[in-house]
Design an enzyme around this catalytic site. Structure first.
Site, mmCIF file in Angstrom:
data_model
loop_
_atom_site.group_PDB
_atom_site.id
_atom_site.type_symbol
_atom_site.label_atom_id
_atom_site.label_comp_id
_atom_site.label_asym_id
_atom_site.label_seq_id
_atom_site.Cartn_x
_atom_site.Cartn_y
_atom_site.Cartn_z
ATOM 1 N N GLY A 1 0.783 -1.150 0.034
ATOM 2 C CA GLY A 1 0.030 0.040 0.084
ATOM 3 C C GLY A 1 0.899 1.258 0.090
ATOM 4 N N GLY B 1 -7.991 -2.255 0.683
ATOM 5 C CA GLY B 1 -8.205 -1.506 -0.253
ATOM 6 C C GLY B 1 -7.322 -1.483 -1.667
ATOM 7 N N GLU C 1 -1.603 -10.557 2.686
ATOM 8 C CA GLU C 1 -1.290 -9.980 3.585
ATOM 9 C C GLU C 1 -1.958 -10.349 5.010
ATOM 10 O OE1 GLU C 1 -1.603 -5.226 2.032
ATOM 11 O OE2 GLU C 1 -3.366 -6.230 2.900
#
Lengths: 204, 204
Positions: free
Chosen positions: B6, B75, B82
């Site tokens: 991210g 997102g 993860e």
């Protein structure tokens, strides 16, 4: 009609093919590449799962069934697609031979579909939880067995599953696990064959 | 060291790269193809998840965090890997900007990774359960977004998640769902930045 996967389902497909030849009109939705191949050979019309809005009934087999119509599937490695189809079917029927009917589930090793990424870690976690996991190998006995959705299968040698609902929840909360082979409150009718036919209905 | 995915993680990777240049010795395990690419550009040595027996610590970001250090991730679409890495890490740290910290989770749409087989049916089931699902599309806005493990993502517009533990269980029991973006009892420390640094520790 959802079409399951496995050696018992083969006879269902053969019979369906015969009935279609005699005028029966149905359309099938396959749960595996194996079933797609066999259904085509019997000229059963097939639809893609994404092109049907409803599945009236699914006929499948099982590896173990208890008196509540709960069971274990995945010996053939198609549990994920079978479970998706079953979950989406109005009615589910299993056809099994009588040797599959047991008092308590678990003698048959419980198949669990896992993500290839980090599969060794997922197996390690299953070991720590005393689930006796064993990675299923392909026919060459060297590389992992790969499912239709490119995942691996781990078989859990549990011997006896006292609380299938809790176990299913626990397993599905492990991030590397996609689905487990426990089919609970899914199947409405189990037809057990060889010689004498026996029908078990799930109490609602 | 597990390396998250991210926009915030980018800065962690940059800093790690700098520290390695100055003599720090670590080996990273990546949670996505994106992170692998960035980590390589910063010369962070990487190991395959299957080649490590333990991950000491994982540093990641999050899309929403509540006061109990529970949160929503995905997102960026890397929630499955993860979550596998986080589950396997001795310690988990999230670094977020203060806008991500909320009282109750749910404003951020909850990402759920689903199996492509029967995805329309899975979405239909999520609709029936009033989870307001929306299939995530790729940049072309026409085809589904595809994750690193070749699955799809559905975003659930829930607005407010009152019982994250129950919701996570419920979601993972739907056969077409692989994982959901709720990270519960996973993260030990949340470090929130911009200007003033704030540290939230999970109570054990």
């Amino acid at each position: 009609v959802g079409l399951g996967t496995g050696s018992t389902v083969y006879y269902t497909l053969r019979k369906l093919g015969k009935l279609i030849k005699e005028g029966l009109t149905i359309e099938g939705v396959s749960t595996s590449s194996e079933t797609t191949r066999i259904a085509k050979s019997f000229h059963i019309p097939l639809l893609n799962i994404d092109d049907v809005s409803v599945i009236d009934i699914t006929i499948d087999g099982a590896d173990e069934v208890d008196p509540d119509c709960n069971g274990i599937k995945g010996g053939g490695g198609a549990l994920l697609y079978e479970k998706i189809i079953a979950h989406f079917s109005q009615k589910n029927i299993w056809v099994v031979d009588s040797s599959k009917i047991v008092d308590t589930l678990g003698k048959f090793p419980l198949p669990v579909e896992i993500v290839p990424f980090g599969y060794r870690q997922t197996i390690q976690i299953l070991e720590e939880k005393k689930f006796n996991p064993q990675l299923r190998l392909s026919k060459d006995n060297q590389t992992p067995f790969v499912t239709d959705s490119d995942n691996y299968i781990v078989d859990l040698y549990l011997n006896r599953i006292e609380e299938p609902v809790k176990l299913a929840q626990k397993l599905n909360l492990i991030p590397g696990i996609i689905e487990n082979g426990l089919f609970i409150n899914t199947v409405d009718t189990v037809i057990s064959g060889d010689g004498q036919t026996r029908i078990i209905e799930r109490e609602l």
